[in-house]
Structures are given as structure tokens and as C-alpha cells.
Design a protein around this motif. Structure first.
Motif, short mmCIF file in Angstrom:
data_model
loop_
_atom_site.label_atom_id
_atom_site.label_comp_id
_atom_site.label_asym_id
_atom_site.label_seq_id
_atom_site.Cartn_x
_atom_site.Cartn_y
_atom_site.Cartn_z
N HIS A 76 0.84 -1.20 0.00
CA HIS A 76 0.00 0.00 0.00
C HIS A 76 0.88 1.26 0.00
CE1 HIS A 76 -2.78 -3.04 1.47
NE2 HIS A 76 -3.75 -2.25 1.05
N PRO A 77 1.57 1.53 -1.09
CA PRO A 77 2.43 2.72 -1.12
C PRO A 77 1.60 4.00 -1.22
CG PRO A 77 2.43 1.67 -3.25
CD PRO A 77 1.63 0.78 -2.33
N LEU A 78 2.07 5.06 -0.58
CA LEU A 78 1.41 6.36 -0.67
C LEU A 78 2.33 7.40 -1.27
CD1 LEU A 78 -0.52 6.68 2.69
CD2 LEU A 78 -1.45 6.28 0.43
N GLN A 79 3.30 6.98 -2.04
CA GLN A 79 4.22 7.91 -2.66
C GLN A 79 3.49 8.69 -3.74
OE1 GLN A 79 7.10 5.14 -3.97
NE2 GLN A 79 8.10 5.00 -2.00
N THR A 80 3.80 9.96 -3.81
CA THR A 80 3.17 10.81 -4.82
C THR A 80 4.19 11.15 -5.89
OG1 THR A 80 3.75 12.79 -3.62
CG2 THR A 80 1.61 11.83 -3.14
N PRO A 81 3.78 11.10 -7.14
CA PRO A 81 4.70 11.52 -8.20
C PRO A 81 5.00 13.02 -8.08
CG PRO A 81 2.68 10.59 -9.12
CD PRO A 81 2.53 10.63 -7.65
N LEU A 82 6.15 13.43 -8.59
CA LEU A 82 6.52 14.84 -8.56
C LEU A 82 5.49 15.68 -9.29
CD1 LEU A 82 9.04 15.20 -7.02
CD2 LEU A 82 10.26 15.72 -9.11
N GLY A 83 5.16 16.79 -8.74
CA GLY A 83 4.19 17.68 -9.38
C GLY A 83 2.77 17.41 -8.96
N GLU A 84 2.54 16.39 -8.18
CA GLU A 84 1.17 16.09 -7.78
C GLU A 84 0.72 17.00 -6.63
OE1 GLU A 84 -0.88 11.97 -8.00
OE2 GLU A 84 0.08 12.14 -6.05
N LEU A 85 1.66 17.39 -5.78
CA LEU A 85 1.33 18.30 -4.70
C LEU A 85 1.70 19.72 -5.11
CD1 LEU A 85 2.66 16.35 -1.60
CD2 LEU A 85 0.32 16.48 -2.43
N HIS A 86 0.79 20.64 -4.87
CA HIS A 86 1.02 22.05 -5.21
C HIS A 86 0.99 22.85 -3.92
CE1 HIS A 86 0.32 20.90 -9.36
NE2 HIS A 86 -0.79 20.29 -8.96
N VAL A 87 2.08 23.58 -3.65
CA VAL A 87 2.20 24.35 -2.42
C VAL A 87 2.08 25.82 -2.75
CG1 VAL A 87 3.70 24.89 -0.47
CG2 VAL A 87 3.71 22.59 -1.43
N GLU A 88 1.21 26.50 -2.02
CA GLU A 88 1.03 27.95 -2.19
C GLU A 88 1.20 28.61 -0.85
OE1 GLU A 88 -2.83 28.55 -3.78
OE2 GLU A 88 -2.48 27.31 -5.54
#
Length: 105
Positions: free
Chosen positions: A60-72
Motif C-alpha cells: 500500500h504505497p502512498l508515494q506521490t509523483p513529482l508535481g502532484e502536490l502544489h504548495v502555495e
């Protein structure tokens, strides 16, 4: 010189030593069997849960690909916007983990 007058009579014979050894052995064996009888199912479920738990992270991996999270950055706080597929994976992870926990009941 002996401390007690009848100290020589206090020594165990081979027959007495064998009886003590046999009694202790039967006590240990009966205690182990009683423990297995009373708690064996619970111990089995905990060992099964432990082995499944050790494999849970890799399945059950929860790794996110690059660019999936957006920080503002704004108004003194950091806002994180995430992809809906990541949210679904997190929810699925929690559902599967809860079902794994319920399996030991």
C-alpha cells in the motif's frame, strides 16, 4: 560438623530426585498446554496480524509523483492542494488498514 543433627537424612535419594524432576517436567508441560488451550487462538491471530502488518506498507504505497502536490504560500500559512487520486489512495489505505485491524477481533 553439620548445622542440623539429622542433615545426612535430608539428602535426596536418586528415586526422590527423579520424582522431583518428573513433577517439575509435568508441571511445565501442563502449564504450556493449558496456555495454548486457553490463548492459542489469540496468539495465532496476533502472529498472523504481525506478518500481514509487515507486508502492508509495501503493498500500500502512498508515494506521490513529482508535481502532484502544489504548495502555495499566502496569509502566513502554507496551502497544499493535492491530486484527487492521491486522496483516494489515502482513503483506500485507511480502509484496508481498518479491515486489517478488524481481522484480529
Amino acid at each position: 560438623v553439620s548445622i542440623w543433627p539429622a542433615m545426612d537424612d535430608m539428602r535426596l535419594s536418586r528415586h526422590d530426585a527423579a520424582k522431583v524432576f518428573l513433577s517439575c517436567s509435568l508441571l511445565v508441560i501442563s502449564t504450556a498446554l493449558l496456555f495454548v488451550f486457553l490463548h492459542g487462538n489469540c496468539v495465532y491471530k496476533l502472529r498472523k496480524f504481525s506478518s500481514e502488518l509487515s507486508l502492508f506498507h509495501s503493498s500500500h504505497p502512498l508515494q506521490t509523483p513529482l508535481g502532484e502536490l502544489h504548495v502555495e504560500k499566502g496569509e502566513g500559512r502554507i496551502l497544499v492542494q493535492e491530486d484527487s487520486s492521491f486522496s483516494e489512495r489515502v482513503l483506500q489505505w485507511h480502509r484496508d488498514f481498518l479491515s486489517l485491524q478488524r481481522s484480529i477481533d
